[in-house]
Design a protein around this motif. Structure first.
Motif, PDB file in Angstrom:
ATOM      1  N   GLN B 229     -15.246  -5.519   0.761  1.00  0.00           N
ATOM      2  CA  GLN B 229     -14.193  -6.349   1.364  1.00  0.00           C
ATOM      3  C   GLN B 229     -13.358  -7.031   0.295  1.00  0.00           C
ATOM      4  OE1 GLN B 229     -13.150  -6.433   4.355  1.00  0.00           O
ATOM      5  NE2 GLN B 229     -14.791  -5.129   5.169  1.00  0.00           N
ATOM      6  N   ASN B 230     -14.069  -7.477  -0.740  1.00  0.00           N
ATOM      7  CA  ASN B 230     -13.405  -8.143  -1.850  1.00  0.00           C
ATOM      8  C   ASN B 230     -12.362  -7.253  -2.513  1.00  0.00           C
ATOM      9  OD1 ASN B 230     -13.475 -10.699  -2.764  1.00  0.00           O
ATOM     10  ND2 ASN B 230     -15.434 -10.511  -3.853  1.00  0.00           N
ATOM     11  N   MET B 231     -12.673  -5.982  -2.562  1.00  0.00           N
ATOM     12  CA  MET B 231     -11.775  -5.057  -3.248  1.00  0.00           C
ATOM     13  C   MET B 231     -10.407  -5.021  -2.583  1.00  0.00           C
ATOM     14  SD  MET B 231     -14.251  -1.912  -4.224  1.00  0.00           S
ATOM     15  CE  MET B 231     -13.788  -1.133  -5.750  1.00  0.00           C
ATOM     16  N   PHE B 232     -10.370  -5.259  -1.284  1.00  0.00           N
ATOM     17  CA  PHE B 232      -9.082  -5.210  -0.590  1.00  0.00           C
ATOM     18  C   PHE B 232      -8.173  -6.362  -1.021  1.00  0.00           C
ATOM     19  CE2 PHE B 232     -11.538  -2.453   2.154  1.00  0.00           C
ATOM     20  CZ  PHE B 232     -10.649  -1.401   2.283  1.00  0.00           C
ATOM     21  N   ASN B 233      -8.800  -7.463  -1.500  1.00  0.00           N
ATOM     22  CA  ASN B 233      -7.980  -8.560  -2.020  1.00  0.00           C
ATOM     23  C   ASN B 233      -7.219  -8.160  -3.275  1.00  0.00           C
ATOM     24  OD1 ASN B 233      -9.070 -10.067   0.004  1.00  0.00           O
ATOM     25  ND2 ASN B 233     -10.655 -10.974  -1.290  1.00  0.00           N
ATOM     26  N   MET B 237      -4.198  -3.632  -7.571  1.00  0.00           N
ATOM     27  CA  MET B 237      -4.708  -3.067  -8.812  1.00  0.00           C
ATOM     28  C   MET B 237      -5.067  -1.597  -8.624  1.00  0.00           C
ATOM     29  SD  MET B 237      -6.952  -6.163 -10.401  1.00  0.00           S
ATOM     30  CE  MET B 237      -6.770  -5.860 -12.136  1.00  0.00           C
ATOM     31  N   PHE B 238      -5.683  -1.322  -7.468  1.00  0.00           N
ATOM     32  CA  PHE B 238      -6.035   0.083  -7.204  1.00  0.00           C
ATOM     33  C   PHE B 238      -4.783   0.911  -6.944  1.00  0.00           C
ATOM     34  CE2 PHE B 238      -9.699  -2.538  -6.263  1.00  0.00           C
ATOM     35  CZ  PHE B 238     -10.639  -1.939  -7.073  1.00  0.00           C
ATOM     36  N   GLY B 239      -3.790   0.250  -6.344  1.00  0.00           N
ATOM     37  CA  GLY B 239      -2.510   0.928  -6.132  1.00  0.00           C
ATOM     38  C   GLY B 239      -1.867   1.325  -7.457  1.00  0.00           C
ATOM     39  N   PHE B 274     -10.826  -2.815 -13.915  1.00  0.00           N
ATOM     40  CA  PHE B 274     -10.717  -4.265 -13.761  1.00  0.00           C
ATOM     41  C   PHE B 274     -10.657  -4.672 -12.293  1.00  0.00           C
ATOM     42  CE2 PHE B 274     -10.395  -4.335 -18.192  1.00  0.00           C
ATOM     43  CZ  PHE B 274     -10.658  -5.635 -18.586  1.00  0.00           C
ATOM     44  N   GLY B 275     -10.081  -3.842 -11.438  1.00  0.00           N
ATOM     45  CA  GLY B 275     -10.113  -4.114 -10.007  1.00  0.00           C
ATOM     46  C   GLY B 275     -11.544  -4.130  -9.497  1.00  0.00           C
ATOM     47  N   TYR B 276     -12.313  -3.157  -9.951  1.00  0.00           N
ATOM     48  CA  TYR B 276     -13.723  -3.100  -9.587  1.00  0.00           C
ATOM     49  C   TYR B 276     -14.436  -4.341 -10.110  1.00  0.00           C
ATOM     50  CZ  TYR B 276     -18.617  -1.786 -10.055  1.00  0.00           C
ATOM     51  OH  TYR B 276     -19.985  -1.781 -10.018  1.00  0.00           O
ATOM     52  N   GLY B 277     -14.171  -4.668 -11.369  1.00  0.00           N
ATOM     53  CA  GLY B 277     -14.868  -5.785 -12.006  1.00  0.00           C
ATOM     54  C   GLY B 277     -14.561  -7.122 -11.366  1.00  0.00           C
TER      55      GLY B 277
END
Lengths: 449, 337
Positions: B229-233, B237-239, B274-277
């Motif tokens: 869920q956090n990753m969607f915030n 970055m993933f984009g 870094f998005g993952y981190g």
């Protein structure tokens, strides 16, 4: 019992890793200095023999460096894998020198790569020589920082004990603890001594096999001179180390010297063995010399082992390690002095067979002395991992698989050692120095062999 | 910003540095062996060994830096990871040892041993797999602590779709990053034959890389709902990561600006990593270690940061010198020096 087993296996695994790593770490600290000195002389004297010496030492150096790097990585990780509770507590304090050691290693690694691949890339030979300095400094700094970590484990300082472990941490005070100066001095001096002795042994062996006389004679003269100089430094370092032990770790000195009762005018005990009543037999007693060694005073009182609770005494067999280390040190000093003396006296040939064989012997002996010295230092602080704070038993991992890992690593080190030696031999065998000199410097006279 | 966040950011940056330089190194080892098996070694080996020889030791230091740093900043990680990772960690050390020393044996010692080449190539893929276990464990659910005893649940680890997708992602990423770098390096060396070959590898491994990234993302969603869920915030970055991936692929496909293409690959992994981190925070090991509660004492943390900055002043010029001499010196790359 289930709890004790991982402790023993963790100790054994750490031991084999360190015993193996120390060989390459010592070479890693010492060889760059020797290469740098030889290259410098070669440039200043415009003597291609010395330049070739530097080149060939550098080429041979790569194999031990590779093994040193990978075993160093191993011990770095094993600290956390095998001693997790020690790192959890001690990590707060020793993180700084460990971190700095990595920086020094980084620095050394970068310039080693540059140095090795730029032999003929610069117009001025001195430019290339300058590149050797960061390697020498990086190697020395690595040794310095990692030795402060070991010194901290011997005389922990720079913190207070709080509610949950260490509090009020002062990382600099921890780094510059009482053991640091003597340990660093002893480690550096003995590393340079050992490498000089090993390179001397190689040159002496070359002479015995009657190969390229001029080249090997110069190599021998240089390396034996360095052996002598660093043997003196090591002897001084040994002396100040003994004085340090007397003050801060009397139980280590007492166990190493089989000095049981506290007394003034204490004897130094050489060799011998212990009978069933723990009485030293067959020993050479040097009256009062232990007091002198410890306090520069023949009548000073030296603390005996009986002052310490039985559970906090190191094993008594470390006496042998102490003796062996010191004996070899004295032998190295003597033999290098004799060689230099003979070379000054015109009537004698310093490169006689006896001398050469003694010098061949001195190389491996010096490396053995390093091992004995470290075993003495490490076993001498048993049962502590952090002297006075945490025992080895409290710090070891609880994982049941350590035994298997021990077997795996043992096999790895055997393979690395054997294959490394074979490859190193091949490097020099397939490219003898006479061929290389001729190819590189055709001007050198043929009669030079 | 407080010292804990600076600490973890610095460490993450070094792990990212290791990810890039080690991928190039590991992948190159594999390609060198593959070229030998497929009798294309005359095309590849000169290129690879000229790049690798001066830098292999430096690669290793990035890794040492990371694990020394994390234990320094977060000593509790030694306690949990140290105990749990004994077996996978030891295996990784042994593989690294084989790889590092056998590289030296092969290049400076006996010429052309098939066994050394094989070990060198194979370990290049096994090391990322074994090291990625640490990242898998950080998501929680694999480490148990009972009566003060930490243990690794091997059954859970080996049956988890998440852990396998991480392993898969690690391997294909290595091959992709390495091929993208070698494409750039071959182009610099004007080595047309090698360029053709490695460019093909880069194009080939792009697809599995992006598929593996997606499956890992989905598997993470099933394994750790909070992190997912956090990753969607941090969706942007993933984009960006996907955007740079597309730029890289387009450049390599068109066969131009390979340097820019490799930089895009680096940025692609930078944003993904870094998005993952950042979405993993505040946990370092879910649920046992967080950046705030388990950081080292402030005095040590600040000392580490000071040393780190001082160290950078030493390292960056040295690294630039190394790169100028070997990476960006056109004559050296072409094999003239």
């Amino acid at each position: 019992m289930m709890d004790l087993d991982p402790v023993l296996m963790s100790r054994l695994l750490t031991t084999i890793t360190l015993v193996f790593h120390i060989i390459f770490a010592t070479l890693g600290v010492g060889v760059p200095l020797m290469i740098s000195i030889a290259e410098f002389i070669g440039i200043k004297k415009k003597d291609p023999h010395y330049t070739m010496l530097a080149r060939r030492w550098a080429r041979g150096f790569v194999i031990p460096v590779a093994i040193g790097v990978v075993t160093g990585t191993a011990i770095g990780l094993q600290l956390s894998l095998l001693w997790p509770e020690f790192m959890q507590v001690g990590g707060n304090v020793i993180a700084l020198p460990l971190f700095m050691e990595v920086f020094a290693f980084f620095f050394e690694a970068i310039f080693l790569g540059i140095y090795m691949y730029t032999w003929d890339r610069f117009k001025k030979p001195m430019t290339h020589w300058w590149l050797s300095l960061p390697i020498v400094i990086g190697g020395g700094m690595s040794a310095f920082f990692i030795t402060t970590v070991n010194a901290f484990m011997n005389t922990p300082e720079g913190f207070e004990i709080g509610g949950d472990g260490f509090a009020a941490i002062n990382p600099l005070e921890a780094m510059f603890n009482p053991a640091t100066p003597t340990k660093v001095f002893h480690v550096l001096a003995s590393a340079y001594l050992t490498v000089a002795a090993i390179l001397a042994a190689i040159a002496a062996f070359g002479l015995l096999r009657k190969k390229t006389k001029e080249y090997h004679k110069k190599a021998l003269k240089l390396t034996v001179t360095l052996t002598f100089i660093f043997a003196i430094f090591t002897a001084i370092a040994g002396d100040v180390s003994a004085k340090f032990l007397a003050e801060y770790q009397p139980e280590k000195l007492a166990a190493g010297e089989w000095h049981f009762e506290t007394e003034g005018n204490a004897d130094l005990i050489l060799f011998g063995w212990l009978n069933e009543g723990n009485e030293p037999e067959g020993v050479i007693r040097l009256p009062g010399l232990l007091s002198f060694l410890a306090y520069s005073d023949f009548n000073a009182e030296v603390t005996g082992l009986e002052e310490f609770p039985e559970a906090e005494r190191p094993p008594l067999w470390i006496h042998y390690m102490f003796d062996l280390m010191v004996t070899i040190g004295v032998f190295l000093l003597g033999i290098s002095f004799l060689y230099l003396l003979l070379s000054k006296l015109k009537r004698w040939n310093e490169n006689n067979k006896f001398m050469l064989w003694m010098l061949v012997l001195s190389g491996p002996l010096a490396m053995l002395a390093i091992e004995f010295g470290w075993i003495y230092a490490e076993e001498g602080r048993q049962p502590w991992i952090l002297r006075g704070y945490m025992t080895v038993e409290e710090a070891a991992t609880t994982s049941p698989y350590v035994g298997w890992m021990f077997v795996l690593f043992l096999l790895l080190y055997i393979a690395l050692g054997v294959i490394g030696a074979v490859v190193l031999r091949k490097v020099f065998k397939n490219n003898p120095v006479e061929d290389e000199l001729e190819k590189k410097y055709p001007t050198i006279e043929k009669g030079d062999k | 910003m407080n010292y804990e966040i600076i600490g973890i950011s610095v460490l993450w940056l070094f792990l990212y540095g290791y990810l890039i330089v080690a991928s190039v190194d590991f992948g190159a080892g594999f390609y060198a062996y593959y070229a030998k098996v497929t009798k294309k070694d005359h095309i590849m080996n000169q290129l690879i060994s000229r790049y690798l020889s001066p830098v292999w030791e430096v690669t290793n230091v990035f890794f040492v830096f990371f694990f020394v740093g994390i234990v320094g900043f977060f000593p509790d990680s030694a306690y949990y990871y140290g105990t749990a990772l004994l077996v996978p960690g030891s295996i990784a050390i042994i593989l690294l040892a084989i790889r590092g020393s056998f590289y030296a044996f092969e290049n400076y010692g006996s010429k052309q041993s098939n066994l050394y080449m094989f070990l060198y190539g194979a370990t290049g893929l096994l090391i990322p797999a074994s090291l990625s276990v640490a990242l898998t464990l950080s998501e929680g659910g694999f480490i148990t602590e009972e009566n003060g005893k930490v243990a690794l649940d091997y059954l859970a680890l080996f049956t988890s779709p998440y852990s396998w997708s991480v392993v898969f992602l690690a391997i294909v990423s290595v091959l992709f990053i390495s091929a993208a770098f070698l494409t750039f390096y071959a182009a610099r060396a004007n080595d047309v034959a090698a360029l053709k070959l490695v460019r093909k590898y880069a194009l080939f491994w792009a697809t599995p890389t992006i598929i593996a990234a997606l499956t890992t993302f989905i598997a993470l969603g099933q394994h750790n709902e909070r992190h997912y869920q956090n990753m969607f915030n941090y969706w942007w970055m993933f984009g960006l990561s996907v955007g740079f991936f597309m730029i890289a692929m387009w450049l390599i496909y068109e066969g131009k600006r390979y340097g820019l293409a490799f930089i895009s690959v680096m940025l692609q992994f930078f944003f993904a990593f870094f998005g993952y981190g950042v979405s993993h925070l505040p946990y370092i090991l879910d649920p046992y270690i967080t950046v705030y509660e388990n950081a080292t004492h402030e005095s040590t943390g600040i000392a580490l940061i000071i040393v780190f900055i001082a160290g950078l002043f030493l390292l960056i010029p040295s690294l630039i010198l190394l790169m100028r001499l070997f990476l960006f010196d056109a004559d050296y790359v072409k094999g003239k020096k």
